[in-house]
Motif scaffolding. Sequence first.
Motif, PDB file in Angstrom:
ATOM      1  N   TYR A  31       0.824  -1.219   0.000  1.00  0.00           N
ATOM      2  CA  TYR A  31       0.000   0.000   0.000  1.00  0.00           C
ATOM      3  C   TYR A  31       0.852   1.261   0.000  1.00  0.00           C
ATOM      4  O   TYR A  31       0.357   2.364  -0.108  1.00  0.00           O
ATOM      5  N   GLY A  71       9.647   6.719   4.625  1.00  0.00           N
ATOM      6  CA  GLY A  71      10.685   5.717   4.558  1.00  0.00           C
ATOM      7  C   GLY A  71      10.902   5.049   5.916  1.00  0.00           C
ATOM      8  O   GLY A  71      10.121   5.214   6.823  1.00  0.00           O
ATOM      9  N   THR A  98       8.466   3.194  12.889  1.00  0.00           N
ATOM     10  CA  THR A  98       9.424   2.284  12.237  1.00  0.00           C
ATOM     11  C   THR A  98       8.748   0.976  11.853  1.00  0.00           C
ATOM     12  O   THR A  98       7.747   0.591  12.454  1.00  0.00           O
ATOM     13  N   ASN A  99       9.322   0.308  10.871  1.00  0.00           N
ATOM     14  CA  ASN A  99       8.792  -1.014  10.529  1.00  0.00           C
ATOM     15  C   ASN A  99       9.354  -2.096  11.459  1.00  0.00           C
ATOM     16  O   ASN A  99       8.974  -3.253  11.362  1.00  0.00           O
ATOM     17  N   SER A 121       5.102  -0.743  12.949  1.00  0.00           N
ATOM     18  CA  SER A 121       4.072  -1.242  12.032  1.00  0.00           C
ATOM     19  C   SER A 121       4.037  -2.760  12.060  1.00  0.00           C
ATOM     20  O   SER A 121       5.082  -3.419  12.046  1.00  0.00           O
ATOM     21  N   ILE A 189      -5.444   1.393  10.950  1.00  0.00           N
ATOM     22  CA  ILE A 189      -5.413   2.525  10.020  1.00  0.00           C
ATOM     23  C   ILE A 189      -6.160   2.185   8.739  1.00  0.00           C
ATOM     24  O   ILE A 189      -5.991   1.087   8.198  1.00  0.00           O
ATOM     25  N   GLU A 190      -6.967   3.113   8.268  1.00  0.00           N
ATOM     26  CA  GLU A 190      -7.571   2.947   6.939  1.00  0.00           C
ATOM     27  C   GLU A 190      -6.531   3.300   5.893  1.00  0.00           C
ATOM     28  O   GLU A 190      -5.783   4.274   6.061  1.00  0.00           O
ATOM     29  N   GLU A 191      -6.489   2.548   4.839  1.00  0.00           N
ATOM     30  CA  GLU A 191      -5.519   2.835   3.776  1.00  0.00           C
ATOM     31  C   GLU A 191      -5.832   4.174   3.130  1.00  0.00           C
ATOM     32  O   GLU A 191      -6.982   4.482   2.829  1.00  0.00           O
ATOM     33  N   MET A 325       3.572   7.597   0.386  1.00  0.00           N
ATOM     34  CA  MET A 325       3.661   7.759   1.838  1.00  0.00           C
ATOM     35  C   MET A 325       5.117   7.821   2.295  1.00  0.00           C
ATOM     36  O   MET A 325       5.446   8.512   3.246  1.00  0.00           O
ATOM     37  N   ASN A 326       6.000   7.103   1.624  1.00  0.00           N
ATOM     38  CA  ASN A 326       7.396   7.129   2.078  1.00  0.00           C
ATOM     39  C   ASN A 326       8.044   8.483   1.832  1.00  0.00           C
ATOM     40  O   ASN A 326       9.019   8.835   2.453  1.00  0.00           O
TER      41      ASN A 326
HETATM   42  N1  SAM Z   1       8.646   2.667   7.594  1.00  0.00           N
HETATM   43  C1  SAM Z   1       8.002   3.044   8.797  1.00  0.00           C
HETATM   44  C2  SAM Z   1       6.809   2.163   9.071  1.00  0.00           C
HETATM   45  O1  SAM Z   1       6.387   1.436   8.178  1.00  0.00           O
HETATM   46  O2  SAM Z   1       6.304   2.232  10.196  1.00  0.00           O
HETATM   47  C3  SAM Z   1       7.606   4.501   8.852  1.00  0.00           C
HETATM   48  C4  SAM Z   1       7.032   5.109   7.610  1.00  0.00           C
HETATM   49  S1  SAM Z   1       5.485   4.440   7.110  1.00  0.00           S
HETATM   50  C5  SAM Z   1       5.167   5.388   5.670  1.00  0.00           C
HETATM   51  C6  SAM Z   1       4.411   5.059   8.362  1.00  0.00           C
HETATM   52  C7  SAM Z   1       3.068   4.406   8.493  1.00  0.00           C
HETATM   53  O3  SAM Z   1       2.307   4.706   7.355  1.00  0.00           O
HETATM   54  C8  SAM Z   1       3.100   2.902   8.612  1.00  0.00           C
HETATM   55  O4  SAM Z   1       2.386   2.497   9.753  1.00  0.00           O
HETATM   56  C9  SAM Z   1       2.425   2.427   7.360  1.00  0.00           C
HETATM   57  O5  SAM Z   1       1.717   1.245   7.591  1.00  0.00           O
HETATM   58  C10 SAM Z   1       1.531   3.591   7.028  1.00  0.00           C
HETATM   59  N2  SAM Z   1       1.167   3.698   5.608  1.00  0.00           N
HETATM   60  C11 SAM Z   1       1.957   3.643   4.519  1.00  0.00           C
HETATM   61  N3  SAM Z   1       1.255   3.818   3.385  1.00  0.00           N
HETATM   62  C12 SAM Z   1      -0.029   3.995   3.772  1.00  0.00           C
HETATM   63  C13 SAM Z   1      -1.242   4.222   3.080  1.00  0.00           C
HETATM   64  N4  SAM Z   1      -1.286   4.321   1.759  1.00  0.00           N
HETATM   65  N5  SAM Z   1      -2.377   4.355   3.815  1.00  0.00           N
HETATM   66  C14 SAM Z   1      -2.349   4.280   5.178  1.00  0.00           C
HETATM   67  N6  SAM Z   1      -1.242   4.074   5.879  1.00  0.00           N
HETATM   68  C15 SAM Z   1      -0.092   3.924   5.196  1.00  0.00           C
END
Ligand code: SAM
Length: 330
Positions: A31, A71, A98-99, A121, A189-191, A325-326
């Motif tokens: 996503y 990221g 963070t992941n 995450s 979280i909703e996408e 999102m990154n």
């Molecule tokens: N890499 C880290 C992580 O995954 O936690 C930090 C950055 S990531 C972009 C931050 C959060 O955004 C994560 O929890 C991820 O699941 C969520 N995320 C990324 N793309 C998304 C989307 N299109 N819709 C909703 N949440 C999203």
Amino acid sequence: MAMSKLTDRFGRTVNYVRLSVTDRCDFRCVYCMAEEMTFLPRQQVLTLEEIARVAKTFVSLGTEKIRLTGGEPLVRKDILELVREIGTYGLRDFAMTTNGSQLPAMAEKLREAGLKRLNISLDSLDAQKFASITRTGKLSQVLDGIDAARDAGFEGIKLNTVVMKGGNDHEVPDLIEFARKKNVNITFIEEMPLGEISERDRGQALCTSDEVRDIVGQHHELIPTAEDSGGPARYYRMSDSPIKVGFISPHSHNFCSTCNRVRVTVEGRLLLCLGNEHSVDLRRVLRGHPVTDDKLRQTIIDSMDLKPERHHFSSNGDVQILRFMNMTGG
Ligand code: SAM
Ligand code: SF4
């Protein structure tokens, strides 16, 4: 702590800044990213010194909370130095999203460097499913990371789960039990429609927070709280566990009226709203001659006039925002 000097046209006070420290990542969540990604060339990315300077300037304007994100923030070289520096700014809250993949080695060092809270995450507890959602991630590493974070004594740990219909929605009860067992909070979280991903039909994958709450409600009573993070999450408590369960609902519940935050991308774009393109180029100011703290401060103060009243995400899968999102710093 200074009162925030950042107020927008709608009377909202900004005291929370999310800083993206890299656009790179060791995962490729379906996503969030396409399988093949082109990342930014180094000279377009703020240096750690520049990021610290932006952070310090926000703090001088009354920012009380900073979150580092990306990221994947833990793949940025020398990230600990930045954490250590920002850790000296006397923030009420200092967090990272963070992941979790690097946490087995880094959790303790991050805590020692002054980081207070972690969001980790976690979209699945099934190793195969986890690998298919993250494309390159390994579940066991993240689970070890969660344990390392617990051992390191953070003030708070929260799991973040993006719920996808027909993807991982059936795992919601297991994820809740996991969070209860580990005694960590969890937010569903909703996408959000950020970035065009050709392989993906976002409208179809959307599982609303109301649906997720119903799933949880079949197993546990959720007690609403009045707690307000100034952000998109609404929190619930449980009668038989200390954990909080949150829901982030950009589609089904508009949260803009209490928005207290801005974001800075790793290129130094100050984004006034997650769901709009309004932005100010701080990198140009940071790299201009001469750079003065006053100029940076004034640019940030002036940017408040650009903060839009609300976002307009739609749930039909149309992409309105071309940033991934990154890039944005989720
Ligand atoms: N890499 C880290 C992580 O995954 O936690 C930090 C950055 S990531 C972009 C931050 C959060 O955004 C994560 O929890 C991820 O699941 C969520 N995320 C990324 N793309 C998304 C989307 N299109 N819709 C909703 N949440 C999203
Ligand atoms: Fe990487 Fe986080 Fe995006 Fe997943 S959500 S690809 S871990 S930045």
